[in-house]
Design a protein around this motif. Structure first.
Motif, PDB file in Angstrom:
ATOM      1  N   VAL A 182      -6.285  -2.960  10.962  1.00 50.72           N
ATOM      2  CA  VAL A 182      -7.425  -3.880  10.898  1.00 50.72           C
ATOM      3  C   VAL A 182      -6.932  -5.326  10.852  1.00 50.72           C
ATOM      4  O   VAL A 182      -7.424  -6.202  11.579  1.00 50.72           O
ATOM      5  CB  VAL A 182      -8.295  -3.572   9.660  1.00 50.72           C
ATOM      6  CG1 VAL A 182      -9.324  -4.660   9.458  1.00 50.72           C
ATOM      7  CG2 VAL A 182      -8.987  -2.232   9.821  1.00 50.72           C
ATOM      8  N   ILE A 220     -12.476  -0.460   7.040  1.00 45.71           N
ATOM      9  CA  ILE A 220     -11.840  -0.998   5.834  1.00 45.71           C
ATOM     10  C   ILE A 220     -12.447  -0.355   4.594  1.00 45.71           C
ATOM     11  O   ILE A 220     -11.747   0.045   3.671  1.00 45.71           O
ATOM     12  CB  ILE A 220     -12.053  -2.528   5.737  1.00 45.71           C
ATOM     13  CG1 ILE A 220     -11.640  -3.236   7.017  1.00 45.71           C
ATOM     14  CG2 ILE A 220     -11.320  -3.096   4.545  1.00 45.71           C
ATOM     15  CD1 ILE A 220     -11.991  -4.702   7.024  1.00 45.71           C
ATOM     16  N   LEU A 280      -9.142  -3.231  -1.025  1.00 42.68           N
ATOM     17  CA  LEU A 280      -8.877  -1.820  -0.748  1.00 42.68           C
ATOM     18  C   LEU A 280      -7.387  -1.506  -0.735  1.00 42.68           C
ATOM     19  O   LEU A 280      -6.984  -0.366  -0.897  1.00 42.68           O
ATOM     20  CB  LEU A 280      -9.504  -1.441   0.586  1.00 42.68           C
ATOM     21  CG  LEU A 280     -10.946  -0.915   0.561  1.00 42.68           C
ATOM     22  CD1 LEU A 280     -10.969   0.468  -0.035  1.00 42.68           C
ATOM     23  CD2 LEU A 280     -11.883  -1.817  -0.222  1.00 42.68           C
ATOM     24  N   SER A 281      -6.545  -2.541  -0.507  1.00 42.89           N
ATOM     25  CA  SER A 281      -5.107  -2.288  -0.452  1.00 42.89           C
ATOM     26  C   SER A 281      -4.553  -2.087  -1.850  1.00 42.89           C
ATOM     27  O   SER A 281      -3.443  -1.604  -2.012  1.00 42.89           O
ATOM     28  CB  SER A 281      -4.387  -3.454   0.213  1.00 42.89           C
ATOM     29  OG  SER A 281      -4.226  -4.501  -0.718  1.00 42.89           O
ATOM     30  N   SER A 285      -3.649  -4.387  -3.930  1.00 44.05           N
ATOM     31  CA  SER A 285      -2.685  -5.387  -4.402  1.00 44.05           C
ATOM     32  C   SER A 285      -3.376  -6.433  -5.268  1.00 44.05           C
ATOM     33  O   SER A 285      -2.747  -7.373  -5.715  1.00 44.05           O
ATOM     34  CB  SER A 285      -1.972  -6.035  -3.230  1.00 44.05           C
ATOM     35  OG  SER A 285      -2.908  -6.563  -2.339  1.00 44.05           O
ATOM     36  N   ILE A 341       0.839  -1.199   0.000  1.00 46.50           N
ATOM     37  CA  ILE A 341       0.000   0.000   0.000  1.00 46.50           C
ATOM     38  C   ILE A 341       0.873   1.248   0.000  1.00 46.50           C
ATOM     39  O   ILE A 341       1.782   1.372   0.820  1.00 46.50           O
ATOM     40  CB  ILE A 341      -0.933   0.012   1.225  1.00 46.50           C
ATOM     41  CG1 ILE A 341      -1.673  -1.312   1.331  1.00 46.50           C
ATOM     42  CG2 ILE A 341      -1.916   1.157   1.135  1.00 46.50           C
ATOM     43  CD1 ILE A 341      -2.484  -1.458   2.569  1.00 46.50           C
ATOM     44  N   ILE A 351     -11.007 -10.726   4.905  1.00 50.44           N
ATOM     45  CA  ILE A 351      -9.662 -10.440   4.397  1.00 50.44           C
ATOM     46  C   ILE A 351      -9.736  -9.910   2.965  1.00 50.44           C
ATOM     47  O   ILE A 351      -8.959  -9.032   2.569  1.00 50.44           O
ATOM     48  CB  ILE A 351      -8.779 -11.706   4.440  1.00 50.44           C
ATOM     49  CG1 ILE A 351      -8.739 -12.293   5.843  1.00 50.44           C
ATOM     50  CG2 ILE A 351      -7.365 -11.393   3.960  1.00 50.44           C
ATOM     51  CD1 ILE A 351      -7.855 -11.618   6.817  1.00 50.44           C
ATOM     52  N   ILE A 359     -10.021  -6.235   2.827  1.00 48.72           N
ATOM     53  CA  ILE A 359      -8.740  -5.556   3.056  1.00 48.72           C
ATOM     54  C   ILE A 359      -7.908  -5.583   1.780  1.00 48.72           C
ATOM     55  O   ILE A 359      -7.343  -4.576   1.359  1.00 48.72           O
ATOM     56  CB  ILE A 359      -7.960  -6.232   4.204  1.00 48.72           C
ATOM     57  CG1 ILE A 359      -8.776  -6.195   5.493  1.00 48.72           C
ATOM     58  CG2 ILE A 359      -6.624  -5.546   4.418  1.00 48.72           C
ATOM     59  CD1 ILE A 359      -8.087  -6.848   6.658  1.00 48.72           C
ATOM     60  N   LYS A 374      -3.670   5.048   4.653  1.00 49.57           N
ATOM     61  CA  LYS A 374      -4.397   3.831   4.295  1.00 49.57           C
ATOM     62  C   LYS A 374      -3.614   2.600   4.743  1.00 49.57           C
ATOM     63  O   LYS A 374      -4.182   1.636   5.258  1.00 49.57           O
ATOM     64  CB  LYS A 374      -4.571   3.816   2.789  1.00 49.57           C
ATOM     65  CG  LYS A 374      -5.650   2.892   2.284  1.00 49.57           C
ATOM     66  CD  LYS A 374      -5.724   3.049   0.783  1.00 49.57           C
ATOM     67  CE  LYS A 374      -6.877   2.321   0.174  1.00 49.57           C
ATOM     68  NZ  LYS A 374      -6.840   2.458  -1.292  1.00 49.57           N
ATOM     69  N   ARG A 419     -14.100   2.378   4.079  1.00 52.12           N
ATOM     70  CA  ARG A 419     -13.924   3.809   3.857  1.00 52.12           C
ATOM     71  C   ARG A 419     -12.758   4.025   2.902  1.00 52.12           C
ATOM     72  O   ARG A 419     -11.719   3.408   3.011  1.00 52.12           O
ATOM     73  CB  ARG A 419     -13.607   4.476   5.196  1.00 52.12           C
ATOM     74  CG  ARG A 419     -13.797   5.962   5.180  1.00 52.12           C
ATOM     75  CD  ARG A 419     -13.668   6.456   6.590  1.00 52.12           C
ATOM     76  NE  ARG A 419     -12.337   6.228   7.125  1.00 52.12           N
ATOM     77  CZ  ARG A 419     -12.077   5.919   8.390  1.00 52.12           C
ATOM     78  NH1 ARG A 419     -13.062   5.766   9.240  1.00 52.12           N
ATOM     79  NH2 ARG A 419     -10.843   5.759   8.802  1.00 52.12           N
ATOM     80  N   LYS A 420     -12.971   4.910   1.938  1.00 49.58           N
ATOM     81  CA  LYS A 420     -11.913   5.076   0.951  1.00 49.58           C
ATOM     82  C   LYS A 420     -10.749   5.916   1.462  1.00 49.58           C
ATOM     83  O   LYS A 420     -10.942   6.858   2.173  1.00 49.58           O
ATOM     84  CB  LYS A 420     -12.448   5.743  -0.295  1.00 49.58           C
ATOM     85  CG  LYS A 420     -11.570   5.248  -1.436  1.00 49.58           C
ATOM     86  CD  LYS A 420     -12.184   4.863  -2.668  1.00 49.58           C
ATOM     87  CE  LYS A 420     -11.188   4.013  -3.447  1.00 49.58           C
ATOM     88  NZ  LYS A 420     -11.724   3.747  -4.730  1.00 49.58           N
ATOM     89  N   ARG A 433      -4.083   2.170   8.387  1.00 50.11           N
ATOM     90  CA  ARG A 433      -5.434   1.772   8.746  1.00 50.11           C
ATOM     91  C   ARG A 433      -5.685   0.288   8.443  1.00 50.11           C
ATOM     92  O   ARG A 433      -6.134  -0.476   9.293  1.00 50.11           O
ATOM     93  CB  ARG A 433      -6.425   2.637   7.976  1.00 50.11           C
ATOM     94  CG  ARG A 433      -7.788   2.700   8.602  1.00 50.11           C
ATOM     95  CD  ARG A 433      -8.677   3.631   7.829  1.00 50.11           C
ATOM     96  NE  ARG A 433      -9.044   3.055   6.551  1.00 50.11           N
ATOM     97  CZ  ARG A 433      -9.104   3.727   5.405  1.00 50.11           C
ATOM     98  NH1 ARG A 433      -8.786   4.998   5.379  1.00 50.11           N
ATOM     99  NH2 ARG A 433      -9.452   3.127   4.289  1.00 50.11           N
ATOM    100  N   LEU A 434      -5.350  -0.122   7.212  1.00 47.38           N
ATOM    101  CA  LEU A 434      -5.614  -1.514   6.843  1.00 47.38           C
ATOM    102  C   LEU A 434      -4.728  -2.474   7.633  1.00 47.38           C
ATOM    103  O   LEU A 434      -5.172  -3.552   8.035  1.00 47.38           O
ATOM    104  CB  LEU A 434      -5.414  -1.704   5.338  1.00 47.38           C
ATOM    105  CG  LEU A 434      -6.451  -1.005   4.464  1.00 47.38           C
ATOM    106  CD1 LEU A 434      -6.208  -1.312   3.006  1.00 47.38           C
ATOM    107  CD2 LEU A 434      -7.862  -1.429   4.837  1.00 47.38           C
TER     108      LEU A 434
END
Lengths: 227, 66, 223
Positions: free
Chosen positions: A143, C220, C156-157, C159, A131, C150, C153, A136, C222-223, A139-140
């Motif tokens: 989590v 998670i 949004l990451s 990858s 990331i 997962i 996550i 971000k 939320r942008k 945050r991730l």
């Protein structure tokens, strides 16, 4: 930086005494022979690995409640140390197991738990490295650390208990602990304390590094804007 | 006389057997090098990490001071 | 609560309709499972596997099939830029409910494919069908739950699924271990009660992960 000297000198003296005591003061346990002494270094490593996991999880919760970068630094630094100590604990555990059980790896519940921790730390860093955006990323990662922290008790306590019949727990730490006499206990607890202080010292150093990187980035951005 | 010599001999043998028993038996867990390997691995790991962090910290401070 | 569920069902139906249009995830996980089982069956020939190996193989196939397709529900939203619309229209947890249901259905459907394949191609003999089905259902339930959280996550990451297996494996390891153990008992013909402990662990694990998922999903998503 001044009070850094206090930490350093205290740790140097304390750990030297612990090392001396582990080899000359502590008696040997019957079943384990000379390798009893491994206990004084290997078990604190595993303890510190677990401690750093707990610290990282708490820092992650705090970060999600209040997104201050300091909390993220603690979580990141603690996970970094956790990875180091899980590797040290499992490698030294394998060396010892090879001597006493004749097999470096046999999926004993404790070995498995440490291995599980190592995987989590590795995944945590894999996630972070993927990331770009720092907020971000923090945050991730927080989590993920919390989800892993929730899964860990299942792994460490429930799964080994179900498989008790399948995994006999041959005289690992338990025998050491139960039969530990006064002198051994003194050395063991001193070593645990020393390693804990050492952990916080290393954490402090790593956080200082992360803060420095943060400051440098800020400075570079400011310079870029000024131009 | 011969009997006495025999008895003495037997006693001596028994003694040496006891002496051998008293020696620490060669069992698992007596390898001090394992202990040394474990201790050194841990200390080199920790020291290596600390020196690495210290080095990066010093470089960073130099850059910040510029 | 009720509105959350009904909104979740709307998301679920939307995903289902999209899935039937492209069949992406279905193809990915279905073909992965078929390929793996065929490869093992080919290389074994007439040899029959022991229950403990069969149980492990069964869950390894399910795990990696899940890893090849379950992240898609979230990744698609990010790739096609439909995520923002979803963020506007639905509360975060309704989205999680929808995606969760979808993944459960997908993985459950996969099992309907895998179990016959195991019986036909690998000659698996199931000692106790009720126990086997109970273990499979609860294992799939737990696996889908962990992967869904997962997957969010991962999506949004940015990858794009490359890390999915790496990150799910440690968290899903308790599921895998208990499910493999229970399935082995079932294959060997143990009673349903013999799997009781495993079922309890799987069930409580699912509940805990889902609770944490609901608590954290807003963060998670939320942008």
């Amino acid at each position: 930086m001044r009070n850094g000297m206090w930490w350093k000198s205290f740790l140097a003296v304390w750990m030297s005494v612990v090392i001396w005591a582990a080899f000359y003061y502590a008696p040997r346990a019957k079943a384990l022979g000379e390798t009893t002494r491994v206990l004084f270094f290997h078990v604190p490593c595993a303890w510190v690995a677990t401690l750093s996991f707990i610290v990282a999880a708490i820092a992650s919760i705090l970060y999600l409640r209040n997104a201050r970068p300091q909390y993220d630094w603690v979580a990141y630094a603690s996970s970094h140390l956790g990875l180091l100590f899980t590797v040290l604990a499992s490698v030294t555990g394998a060396v010892w197991a090879n001597e006493i059980w004749g097999d470096p790896w046999n999926w004993d519940p404790r070995q498995t738990s440490i291995f599980f921790l190592m995987l989590i730390y590795a995944a945590y860093f894999a996630l972070r490295s993927g990331i770009e955006d720092p907020a971000k990323q923090a945050r991730l990662a927080a989590v993920y650390a919390i989800i892993a922290g929730v899964a860990m008790p299942f792994f460490m306590f429930i799964v080994p208990r179900i498989y008790e019949s399948l995994h006999p727990d041959p005289l690992i730490n338990e025998s050491g602990k139960v039969k530990m006499n006064g002198k051994m206990l003194q050395v063991f607890l001193s070593s645990m304390f020393g390693f804990t202080v050492l952990y916080f010292w290393m954490l402090r150093q790593k956080i200082a590094l992360l803060r420095g990187e943060f400051m440098l980035m800020k400075k570079l951005i400011q310079e870029g804007e000024a131009r | 006389m011969i009997n006495l010599a025999k008895v003495l001999d037997a006693v001596a043998q028994a003694d040496s057997a006891v002496a051998q028993m008293a020696q620490p038996e060669k069992v698992v867990g007596e390898n001090i090098f394992v202990v040394m390997a474990v201790t050194l691995l841990i200390w080199f790991g920790i020291l290596g990490y600390l020196f690495y962090v210290d080095m990066k910290l010093r470089k960073l401070n130099d850059r910040l001071a510029e | 609560m009720l509105s959350l569920l009904s909104k979740g069902l709307v998301v679920f139906r939307k995903d289902l309709r999209l899935e039937f249009r492209s069949l992406y995830a279905l193809n990915a996980i279905g073909l992965f499972a078929v390929t793996t089982i065929t490869a093992v069956s080919f290389s074994l020939g007439p040899v029959r596997l022991e229950p403990n190996i069969l149980a492990a193989l069964f869950w390894v196939v399910i795990f990696f099939s899940a890893m090849s397709g379950l992240a898609h529900v979230f990744i698609r939203e990010e790739e096609q830029d439909t995520g923002d619309m979803l963020r506007l229209v639905f509360p975060p947890n309704a989205v999680l409910v929808g995606k969760w249901l979808f993944n459960i259905v997908l993985l459950g459907g996969l099992c309907l494919l895998i179990i016959p394949l195991f019986v036909i191609m690998l000659g698996a003999e199931v000692g106790n069908w009720p126990a086997m089905l109970a273990m499979t259902a609860s294992g799939v339930f737990a696996m889908a739950t962990v992967s869904t959280v997962i997957a969010a996550i991962i999506a949004l990451s940015g990858s794009r699924g490359a890390l999915f297996a790496v990150m799910t494996f440690p968290v899903a390891l308790p599921v895998l271990m208990t499910a493999i153990h229970g399935t082995r008992v079932a294959l060997e013909g143990g009673q349903l009660a013999d799997c009781g402990n495993d079922l309890k662990v799987l069930f409580s694990f699912t509940i805990v992960i889902m609770t944490v998922g609901f608590l954290l999903f807003e963060t998670i998503w939320r942008k």
